[in-house]
Each structure stands twice: as C-alpha cells, then as structure tokens.
Design a protein around this motif. Structure first.
Motif, PDB file in Angstrom:
ATOM      1  N   MET A  21      54.736 -80.770  16.291  1.00  0.00           N
ATOM      2  CA  MET A  21      55.535 -81.625  17.172  1.00  0.00           C
ATOM      3  C   MET A  21      56.951 -81.098  17.360  1.00  0.00           C
ATOM      4  SD  MET A  21      53.545 -84.066  18.182  1.00  0.00           S
ATOM      5  CE  MET A  21      54.720 -85.266  18.806  1.00  0.00           C
ATOM      6  N   SER A  22      57.364 -80.185  16.487  1.00  0.00           N
ATOM      7  CA  SER A  22      58.750 -79.703  16.544  1.00  0.00           C
ATOM      8  C   SER A  22      58.886 -78.340  17.220  1.00  0.00           C
ATOM      9  CB  SER A  22      59.326 -79.612  15.126  1.00  0.00           C
ATOM     10  OG  SER A  22      58.548 -78.732  14.321  1.00  0.00           O
ATOM     11  N   SER A  23      57.790 -77.781  17.664  1.00  0.00           N
ATOM     12  CA  SER A  23      57.852 -76.478  18.335  1.00  0.00           C
ATOM     13  C   SER A  23      57.113 -76.533  19.659  1.00  0.00           C
ATOM     14  CB  SER A  23      57.262 -75.381  17.441  1.00  0.00           C
ATOM     15  OG  SER A  23      55.907 -75.672  17.119  1.00  0.00           O
ATOM     16  N   SER A  24      57.226 -75.463  20.427  1.00  0.00           N
ATOM     17  CA  SER A  24      56.593 -75.425  21.741  1.00  0.00           C
ATOM     18  C   SER A  24      55.082 -75.489  21.619  1.00  0.00           C
ATOM     19  CB  SER A  24      57.003 -74.133  22.462  1.00  0.00           C
ATOM     20  OG  SER A  24      56.362 -74.037  23.718  1.00  0.00           O
ATOM     21  N   THR A  25      54.465 -76.124  22.587  1.00  0.00           N
ATOM     22  CA  THR A  25      53.009 -76.273  22.582  1.00  0.00           C
ATOM     23  C   THR A  25      52.346 -74.913  22.768  1.00  0.00           C
ATOM     24  OG1 THR A  25      53.230 -78.470  23.565  1.00  0.00           O
ATOM     25  CG2 THR A  25      51.068 -77.417  23.707  1.00  0.00           C
ATOM     26  N   PRO A  26      51.443 -74.535  21.852  1.00  0.00           N
ATOM     27  CA  PRO A  26      50.785 -73.225  21.972  1.00  0.00           C
ATOM     28  C   PRO A  26      49.778 -73.207  23.114  1.00  0.00           C
ATOM     29  CG  PRO A  26      49.875 -74.422  20.122  1.00  0.00           C
ATOM     30  CD  PRO A  26      51.031 -75.248  20.630  1.00  0.00           C
ATOM     31  N   LYS A  27      49.432 -72.003  23.534  1.00  0.00           N
ATOM     32  CA  LYS A  27      48.468 -71.835  24.616  1.00  0.00           C
ATOM     33  C   LYS A  27      47.093 -72.275  24.166  1.00  0.00           C
ATOM     34  CE  LYS A  27      46.678 -68.329  27.795  1.00  0.00           C
ATOM     35  NZ  LYS A  27      46.684 -66.889  28.162  1.00  0.00           N
ATOM     36  N   LEU A  28      46.339 -72.910  25.077  1.00  0.00           N
ATOM     37  CA  LEU A  28      44.993 -73.380  24.741  1.00  0.00           C
ATOM     38  C   LEU A  28      44.063 -72.202  24.478  1.00  0.00           C
ATOM     39  CD1 LEU A  28      44.446 -76.247  27.346  1.00  0.00           C
ATOM     40  CD2 LEU A  28      44.839 -76.499  24.884  1.00  0.00           C
ATOM     41  N   PRO A  29      43.033 -72.400  23.649  1.00  0.00           N
ATOM     42  CA  PRO A  29      42.047 -71.328  23.406  1.00  0.00           C
ATOM     43  C   PRO A  29      41.310 -70.969  24.697  1.00  0.00           C
ATOM     44  CG  PRO A  29      41.870 -73.039  21.735  1.00  0.00           C
ATOM     45  CD  PRO A  29      42.777 -73.580  22.793  1.00  0.00           C
ATOM     46  N   GLU A  30      40.830 -69.726  24.770  1.00  0.00           N
ATOM     47  CA  GLU A  30      40.065 -69.286  25.933  1.00  0.00           C
ATOM     48  C   GLU A  30      38.686 -69.928  25.925  1.00  0.00           C
ATOM     49  OE1 GLU A  30      41.039 -67.406  28.398  1.00  0.00           O
ATOM     50  OE2 GLU A  30      43.042 -66.939  27.603  1.00  0.00           O
ATOM     51  N   PHE A  31      38.199 -70.275  27.131  1.00  0.00           N
ATOM     52  CA  PHE A  31      36.868 -70.849  27.245  1.00  0.00           C
ATOM     53  C   PHE A  31      35.822 -69.739  27.165  1.00  0.00           C
ATOM     54  CE2 PHE A  31      39.338 -74.024  29.848  1.00  0.00           C
ATOM     55  CZ  PHE A  31      39.308 -75.005  28.884  1.00  0.00           C
ATOM     56  N   GLU A  32      34.737 -70.006  26.413  1.00  0.00           N
ATOM     57  CA  GLU A  32      33.674 -69.009  26.254  1.00  0.00           C
ATOM     58  C   GLU A  32      32.496 -69.273  27.187  1.00  0.00           C
ATOM     59  OE1 GLU A  32      32.552 -68.791  22.184  1.00  0.00           O
ATOM     60  OE2 GLU A  32      34.602 -68.374  21.466  1.00  0.00           O
ATOM     61  N   THR A  33      32.260 -70.546  27.511  1.00  0.00           N
ATOM     62  CA  THR A  33      31.143 -70.904  28.402  1.00  0.00           C
ATOM     63  C   THR A  33      31.618 -71.943  29.399  1.00  0.00           C
ATOM     64  OG1 THR A  33      30.352 -72.689  26.970  1.00  0.00           O
ATOM     65  CG2 THR A  33      29.476 -70.452  26.565  1.00  0.00           C
ATOM     66  N   ASN A  34      30.819 -72.089  30.469  1.00  0.00           N
ATOM     67  CA  ASN A  34      31.131 -73.113  31.462  1.00  0.00           C
ATOM     68  C   ASN A  34      30.951 -74.510  30.893  1.00  0.00           C
ATOM     69  OD1 ASN A  34      31.840 -71.335  33.495  1.00  0.00           O
ATOM     70  ND2 ASN A  34      29.729 -71.181  34.283  1.00  0.00           N
ATOM     71  N   LEU A  38      52.336 -81.460  29.961  1.00  0.00           N
ATOM     72  CA  LEU A  38      53.215 -81.299  28.806  1.00  0.00           C
ATOM     73  C   LEU A  38      54.028 -80.005  28.921  1.00  0.00           C
ATOM     74  CD1 LEU A  38      54.259 -82.027  26.003  1.00  0.00           C
ATOM     75  CD2 LEU A  38      52.169 -81.019  25.041  1.00  0.00           C
ATOM     76  N   LYS A  39      53.380 -78.893  29.319  1.00  0.00           N
ATOM     77  CA  LYS A  39      54.090 -77.621  29.464  1.00  0.00           C
ATOM     78  C   LYS A  39      55.163 -77.711  30.551  1.00  0.00           C
ATOM     79  CE  LYS A  39      53.453 -74.331  27.600  1.00  0.00           C
ATOM     80  NZ  LYS A  39      54.048 -73.829  26.338  1.00  0.00           N
ATOM     81  N   ASN A  40      54.907 -78.460  31.605  1.00  0.00           N
ATOM     82  CA  ASN A  40      55.895 -78.647  32.669  1.00  0.00           C
ATOM     83  C   ASN A  40      57.120 -79.380  32.136  1.00  0.00           C
ATOM     84  OD1 ASN A  40      56.816 -78.722  35.516  1.00  0.00           O
ATOM     85  ND2 ASN A  40      56.458 -80.919  35.281  1.00  0.00           N
TER      86      ASN A  40
END
Length: 372
Positions: A147-160, A178-180
């Motif tokens: 909660m005290s740091s920037s939101t990390p990038k989401l994991p990559e999707f492996e399947t549809n 949230l990133k905005n």
C-alpha cells in the motif's frame, strides 16, 4: 632753320612712340600652349584569382538550448521547494523544484488501491480451484503488493481463459484506473530534470495553484543557441557544421560555436531563413545580443575588392596601355566593405582606390602597384 629742326624732332618722337607702342603690344601677347593632356597618377592592384572563404556577419539573441516552462497539471497549495523558489536559484538534477499539497488526493488513491487489493484477493479462491496452473503467479503478485509503494505491473496472461476470467472480474479496469490516479498523484511534485537555474518564479509558498497555471521557467545555463536570420541568397554559402565566431556588442566577450540547424522554410515577410548556432560557454546569458561571424563556404576563382570601386553595379576600372578601361565583372557576395567578384582575368591592373572624375579612356600613370 628752327622750324625744320622742330619738324624733324616731332617726326622722330612720333616714330619712337610707334616703336614703343609696338614693343609694349608685342610683349603682352602670350604664346598659346600646346594642347597636351596630363597623365593622372593612380595606384593599381594586380589581379590574382584564388579561392576566397565567405564570411557572413549578422546578429541575434541568445536562448538556452534546454529550457522548459513550468505549468501546473493539478490543483493544490504550493508547499515547498528544496531551495527558495526564486529567479536565479540553481538546482541539481533530481532536486525538488516544487511540492503541492497532495494529502486529499493521496488519500483517494489509497482508497482505490485498497479496493483493488480487495478485488484481487476475492478472486484468489476461484483461481486456485479453476486455474491452479496460474494461481502461483497471482499469489506471488498479491504477496508483493504494498500500500505504500507504486502498484506493480500485472502478471502476463498465458491463456485466453485466464484473460477472460480476470477481465470479467473487472481486475483490468480497476488496475488501470488505479495507475491513472497514481500517475496524477506524481504530478503534485516536480524534480529538476537536469542541472539548471530558475529564471522565472511566479508563485510563493502558500499560493493556491490551479491546473494550467504558469509557475515559472527553468533552463540549463551551459548550452545555448543563437538564432539568426540570413537572406535566402546567403544560404547557399553555409552548411551545417560551419564554425561561427560570436562577440558581444562591446566586443569584450567572444564565443565559438557551430551551425547545428537550418530552417527549411523562408519567412514570407523578410525573405530570410532561420539559422541556429549552438555553443557552450559559462559566460553566456539568456537574452544576450551577439554579433555572429560565420565562416561559410569558399568561392573559387575569385578576387575581393572594395565595394566603392564597383561602377554601374557590374563594372570596375582597369588600367590598360596607360588609359582607364571599364571591365565587366560578376559580383558574387557583398559584405559591409568588400565584395567578392568573378570574371576578371589574372594580371589585370585594377584601380585600388576611387579616382575623382575618372572616365573610360582617361590617361593615367601607375604610381604604385600591389597584388590582390
């Protein structure tokens, strides 16, 4: 006898008077001199064509190469700077230029981040049961979420299927919202992008700043540009990389630079082209007025003569067989006092100064001869 003697004396006096009168008349008659034309002494210069470099002289105003105006993108009260926010204040790279009050907005970001964390936590049981192969990476993402740091990038999707599941739970939309907000929160503070100086400051601590408000100006005081305007006919004499010597109006300060850009557009009003000269010097200041001496390209098979020797814009006087003669020339480049011309054969003896009353055919004698 007396009458005879007087008569003879009278005749002698008359004869003597006639001779005296004739002598006086003859002595007052001046001989008409022969109609001789005198030769006027002149100084000449013998032409020897060579390659002459063109030097262009103009002037312009100095501007900083790296300069940006500071505008507010968010609303808040001006809180502080790492130093006094005043014109002339120097800042190192990454030093705090300004900080606006962001407490209310930061609290809103924390609330949205907490909601995003809750949504992500809520789908973890379903991921564990339905998609056990991707569960570990999402659990690892949740574990490092802070909660005290920037939101990390989401994991990559492996399947549809994984993509559809995550998108259907609004995780993607919540993440980008949230990133905005986090990006907007970062605009409440501004750090110096490079070592520089504040040249204009329009707000003080405690001032309410609104979006779009101009706050000041920040420049790098080590690299400068001089913008000059050259007539379009002079552009053919210069190229990018030509060296330029610059000097202040009092000619006490001199600078050295090079042409880095030439505008492709001609000003429709002045019929001139913008040329930009870049240089580095700690003594230069934004707004200085400098005279530029450009070492332009060279003109082969030419000679340089004083401008006052040009007759009818395309002729000069030469000495041939003891007489003045008009010689046709082709002026190529004019400067303040000299003109570079072509078309004069080697060995031609040109007048080196203006001769009052000169005309074609005038007899002259060479008093002094020099080489051009």
């Amino acid at each position: 006898m007396r009458k005879i003697i007087l008569s003879i004396l009278g005749i002698l006096v008359i004869i003597l008077a006639v001779f005296i009168a004739k002598f006086i008349i003859d002595s007052n008659v001046k001989e008409k001199p022969e109609n001789l034309q005198t030769e006027k002494p002149v100084m000449v210069q013998t032409v020897k064509n060579k390659t002459i470099p063109v030097q262009l002289t103009t002037n312009g105003t100095v501007t900083a190469l790296k300069k940006f105006e500071i505008f507010a993108e968010v609303e808040g009260v001006f809180l502080k700077s790492s130093k006094n926010f005043r014109p002339g204040q120097y800042y190192k790279k990454d030093e705090l230029l300004l900080q606006l009050n962001d407490e209310e907005f930061a609290a809103n970001v924390q609330a949205v981040k907490s909601a995003f964390f809750s949504s992500l936590s809520a789908i973890m049981p379903d991921l564990r049961l339905d998609y056990p192969e991707v569960y570990p990476k999402w659990k690892a993402y949740l574990d490092k979420f802070s909660m005290s740091s920037s939101t990390p990038k989401l994991p990559e999707f492996e399947t549809n299927k994984e993509r559809y599941f995550i998108t259907g739970r609004n995780i993607l939309s919540d993440y980008y919202s949230l990133k905005n907000l986090e990006e907007r929160l970062s605009k409440f503070s501004l750090k110096a992008p490079f070592d520089g100086v504040l040249t204009e400051a329009l707000v003080n601590e405690g001032t309410l700043v609104r979006p779009g408000q101009r706050l000041g100006e920040f420049i790098n005081p080590s690299v400068f540009e001089l913008m000059i305007a050259l007539k379009q006919e002079y552009i053919k004499f210069i190229d990018i990389g030509n060296s330029v010597k610059m000097r202040s109006l009092n000619q006490e300060d001199t600078f050295q630079g090079n042409i880095t850009r030439i505008n492709a557009q001609i000003d429709s009003n002045s019929q001139s082209v913008q040329v930009f000269i870049q240089f580095k010097n700690e003594d230069a200041k934004e707004g200085m007025y400098l005279e530029a001496l450009i070492n332009a390209n060279e003109i082969p098979n030419s000679v340089q003569i004083p401008r006052e020797l040009i007759i009818n814009a395309s002729q000069v006087y030469a000495v041939e067989d003891g007489q003045l003669k008009l010689v046709d020339i082709t002026p190529v480049h004019f400067n303040k006092e000299q003109v570079i011309v072509k078309g004069i054969p080697n060995g031609t003896q040109l007048l080196s100064n203006v001769v009052p009353g000169a005309y074609s055919g005038m007899k002259v004698s060479i008093e002094k001869e020099e080489s051009l």
